[in-house]
Scaffold this motif. Structure first.
Motif, PDB file in Angstrom:
ATOM      1  N   THR A 180       5.400  11.688   3.217  1.00 41.64           N
ATOM      2  CA  THR A 180       4.850  12.906   3.835  1.00 41.64           C
ATOM      3  C   THR A 180       5.754  14.075   3.460  1.00 41.64           C
ATOM      4  OG1 THR A 180       6.094  12.373   5.835  1.00 41.64           O
ATOM      5  CG2 THR A 180       3.780  11.779   5.827  1.00 41.64           C
ATOM      6  N   SER A 234       0.840  -1.204   0.000  1.00 43.96           N
ATOM      7  CA  SER A 234       0.000   0.000   0.000  1.00 43.96           C
ATOM      8  C   SER A 234       0.869   1.246   0.000  1.00 43.96           C
ATOM      9  CB  SER A 234      -0.933  -0.001   1.209  1.00 43.96           C
ATOM     10  OG  SER A 234      -0.191   0.100   2.394  1.00 43.96           O
ATOM     11  N   LEU A 235       0.287   2.305  -0.522  1.00 44.34           N
ATOM     12  CA  LEU A 235       0.988   3.594  -0.574  1.00 44.34           C
ATOM     13  C   LEU A 235       0.116   4.631   0.103  1.00 44.34           C
ATOM     14  CD1 LEU A 235       3.152   5.579  -1.843  1.00 44.34           C
ATOM     15  CD2 LEU A 235       1.554   5.808  -3.740  1.00 44.34           C
ATOM     16  N   LYS A 236       0.695   5.339   1.056  1.00 45.61           N
ATOM     17  CA  LYS A 236      -0.046   6.407   1.732  1.00 45.61           C
ATOM     18  C   LYS A 236       0.722   7.707   1.495  1.00 45.61           C
ATOM     19  CE  LYS A 236      -2.884   7.944   5.080  1.00 45.61           C
ATOM     20  NZ  LYS A 236      -4.298   8.063   4.851  1.00 45.61           N
ATOM     21  N   VAL A 237       0.073   8.670   0.876  1.00 47.05           N
ATOM     22  CA  VAL A 237       0.716   9.961   0.616  1.00 47.05           C
ATOM     23  C   VAL A 237      -0.085  11.042   1.329  1.00 47.05           C
ATOM     24  CG1 VAL A 237       1.524  11.576  -1.144  1.00 47.05           C
ATOM     25  CG2 VAL A 237       1.380   9.146  -1.683  1.00 47.05           C
ATOM     26  N   ASP A 238       0.588  11.832   2.138  1.00 40.40           N
ATOM     27  CA  ASP A 238      -0.100  12.908   2.848  1.00 40.40           C
ATOM     28  C   ASP A 238       0.739  14.175   2.704  1.00 40.40           C
ATOM     29  OD1 ASP A 238      -1.570  14.499   4.449  1.00 40.40           O
ATOM     30  OD2 ASP A 238      -1.514  13.218   6.212  1.00 40.40           O
ATOM     31  N   GLU A 243       9.239   2.831   4.388  1.00 38.27           N
ATOM     32  CA  GLU A 243       8.634   1.558   3.976  1.00 38.27           C
ATOM     33  C   GLU A 243       8.608   0.645   5.181  1.00 38.27           C
ATOM     34  OE1 GLU A 243       8.135  -2.517   2.462  1.00 38.27           O
ATOM     35  OE2 GLU A 243       9.784  -1.787   3.671  1.00 38.27           O
ATOM     36  N   ASN A 244       7.475   0.040   5.447  1.00 40.91           N
ATOM     37  CA  ASN A 244       7.362  -0.903   6.551  1.00 40.91           C
ATOM     38  C   ASN A 244       6.390  -1.995   6.159  1.00 40.91           C
ATOM     39  OD1 ASN A 244       7.457  -2.097   9.070  1.00 40.91           O
ATOM     40  ND2 ASN A 244       5.865  -0.756   9.916  1.00 40.91           N
ATOM     41  N   ARG A 253       4.232  -1.392   3.300  1.00 44.56           N
ATOM     42  CA  ARG A 253       3.433  -0.157   3.358  1.00 44.56           C
ATOM     43  C   ARG A 253       4.386   1.021   3.190  1.00 44.56           C
ATOM     44  NH1 ARG A 253       0.116  -2.270   8.589  1.00 44.56           N
ATOM     45  NH2 ARG A 253      -1.258  -3.650   7.454  1.00 44.56           N
ATOM     46  N   ILE A 254       4.100   1.851   2.199  1.00 43.81           N
ATOM     47  CA  ILE A 254       4.978   2.993   1.937  1.00 43.81           C
ATOM     48  C   ILE A 254       4.261   4.278   2.335  1.00 43.81           C
ATOM     49  CG2 ILE A 254       6.099   4.320   0.090  1.00 43.81           C
ATOM     50  CD1 ILE A 254       6.731   1.689  -1.239  1.00 43.81           C
ATOM     51  N   TYR A 255       4.972   5.100   3.069  1.00 43.23           N
ATOM     52  CA  TYR A 255       4.396   6.375   3.516  1.00 43.23           C
ATOM     53  C   TYR A 255       5.230   7.510   2.926  1.00 43.23           C
ATOM     54  CZ  TYR A 255       2.361   3.295   7.034  1.00 43.23           C
ATOM     55  OH  TYR A 255       1.693   2.271   7.667  1.00 43.23           O
ATOM     56  N   PHE A 290      10.233   9.544   3.147  1.00 49.14           N
ATOM     57  CA  PHE A 290       9.666   8.261   2.710  1.00 49.14           C
ATOM     58  C   PHE A 290       9.923   7.229   3.795  1.00 49.14           C
ATOM     59  CE2 PHE A 290      12.104   9.628  -1.255  1.00 49.14           C
ATOM     60  CZ  PHE A 290      11.139  10.540  -1.620  1.00 49.14           C
TER      61      PHE A 290
END
Lengths: 255, 244
Positions: free
Chosen positions: B89, B39-43, B81-82, B85-87, B79
């Motif tokens: 911000t 998953s990719l979460k961009v905020d 990654e866990n 899951r990529i975040y 950036f």
């Protein structure tokens, strides 16, 4: 909350009869640093289970539950061919028996049947699933939960959970969906009051608009002071202001 | 005089060349469980975002400084990654910097931007959540659940299939909401248009199975016999359901 009240709530919690709202109160109480020592064990246990709320339910859980429902719906699972001689005989037998039962048991028709019990059980499972999904991190799970909750009959736990979602969910679409789900229960004062409170507190424009629409359509006079306050906001979009102003007139005149 | 004119022209040409060569940096992030759905979460606050699904097992992030202000574009982002899951911000408002992210085709997306003017997603199969606040949301070749909201932008979502498991919800206050589905596709649609501007290529049949709302009756419809559930909602724009 007083110690005695907390004890009573804890007893209800252990008996499995506490509501979501009561559990939230209990949670808040047990989080306090200065609770009596006799609650320490309960606190440990409560938060031991509570920490799993944020864990995502395994995807297989829903499938298993739905399979279980399907199994209960079809005991035996053997399919009868209605066009075979056995099937035709069975159909006639059902008709005769059905006619007999219908004729002689009309007065008993309000007695709960096995089907009613099964339906109730399925509704209960759906309710548990909806309440559990509402606590999930995934926005898609929570939206699904709201859709499930909207299909259920009036239930205090579901209403409380939907009110909480309307007020606190981080996603605007889920807040909107929970308002739509709650609008089924406008005959309940607690729902109308929660919407009026939310109208006053919510900062999100779409959420406010949706609540205002419902209040106007429902000619809810108690919402007038809040709506009048909203249109005083100088930063409010002109079109929104015009619509709410018209709505205020509609509520006031009742036309 | 002629010499000074030539000098001005040369300077302008150099500026134009410099502007055309937008500064960009590229980073590849390996997934800790390659081949598994991630998953990719961009905020971020103020960045156009483009996400493309590709046949790949990692994620590439390209940061493009469209204004070329001689700044290091990657400085503005973090950036992480866990477990697939990529975040992403930002560290503050970085106007003029665009993000282009290439992900495996099957990926979950969660994107939020406050002032970003455009969110453009293509060829991604998976559930998508986007909150654009002010900008437009465009999805092409979608397959899954869509939970999309923008206050002032348009939504233009073209889906090959919607999720059977999860409902979808598309909403805008002032913008248009446009959902494009394949010809013959069945869906159960709740159309909620405050100003009643609705247009559909599909025949919209009343759908009593979805229940009715007391304050605005008759909004539940089904197309081609019904199917995955989707809510289309807006207040001051248009709602369109188009055939692809």
């Amino acid at each position: 909350m007083k110690t005695e009240e907390a004890k009573a709530l804890l007893e209800k919690y252990y008996a499995g009869t506490s509501s979501v709202e009561e559990e939230s109160q209990l949670e808040a109480y047990l989080q306090k640093p200065d609770i009596p020592e006799e609650f320490y064990a309960a606190r440990e246990e409560f938060f031991y289970y509570g920490k799993f709320r944020n864990e995502e339910a395994p995807l297989s859980l829903e499938t298993k539950l739905l399979d279980e429902i399907a199994t209960k719906r079809k005991p035996g699972g053997k399919i009868l061919n209605w066009f075979s001689p056995t099937g035709i005989a069975a159909a006639i037998a059902f008709l005769v028996v059905g006619f007999g039962i219908g004729r002689f048991s009309i007065e008993d028709s309000k007695e709960p049947t096995e089907v009613d019990a099964l339906r109730e059980e399925v509704a209960h499972i759906k309710q548990i699933m909806a309440l559990s999904l509402l606590e999930q991190n995934s926005v898609h799970d929570r939206l699904k939960a709201v859709a499930m909750a909207a299909d259920l009959d009036t239930n205090q736990d579901i209403i409380t959970a939907l009110i909480k979602t309307m007020n606190t969910d981080s996603n605007v679409n889920i807040r909107l969906a929970s308002i739509e789900a709650l609008s089924k229960f406008l005959d309940q004062d607690v729902v109308v009051q929660s919407m009026i409170d939310a109208l006053a507190k919510q900062q999100s424009l779409p959420v406010r608009l949706e609540l205002a629409r419902i209040m106007i359509a429902n000619r809810e006079k108690a919402s007038l002071p809040i709506l009048e306050e909203i249109i005083k906001d100088g930063s409010l979009d002109a079109q929104v202001k015009e619509d709410i102003t018209k709505g205020i007139q509609t509520i006031t005149t009742g036309i | 005089m002629k010499r000074s004119k030539t000098l001005i022209l040369l300077t302008l040409l150099l500026i134009a060349c410099n502007m055309a060569q937008a500064q960009q940096e590229s980073f590849t992030i390996e997934l800790s469980e390659p081949g598994e759905v991630g998953s990719l979460k961009v905020d971020v606050t103020d960045n156009p975002i483009k996400v493309v699904g590709e046949n790949r097992r990692d994620v590439e992030i390209v940061i493009i400084d469209r204004k070329n202000k001689n700044r290091n574009p990657s400085f503005f982002f973090d950036f992480l990654e866990n477990r697939n899951r990529i975040y992403i911000t930002d560290r503050g408002r970085a106007k003029g910097i665009a993000l282009e992210i290439k992900v495996p085709k099957e990926f979950e997306l969660g994107i939020e931007t406050t002032f970003g003017d455009e969110i453009d997603i293509s060829s991604v199969s998976g559930n998508i959540e986007v909150n654009a606040h002010e900008g437009n949301i465009t999805i092409a070749g979608g397959n899954g659940s869509a939970v999309l909201h923008t206050n002032n932008g348009d939504i233009n979502a073209t889906y090959n299939a919607l999720s059977e498991k999860y409902p979808s919800y598309l909403s805008s206050i002032h913008g248009n909401v446009r959902l494009v589905l394949p010809t013959g596709y069945g869906a159960s649609v709740i159309i909620d248009s405050f100003n009643k501007k609705v247009d559909s290529d599909f025949k919209l049949e009343l759908d009593y199975s979805q229940g009715r709302r007391s304050y605005d009756e008759g909004v539940a419809r089904k197309i081609n016999g019904g199917g995955p559930r989707v809510v289309l909602k807006n207040f001051y724009g248009r709602i369109e359901i188009r055939e692809n």
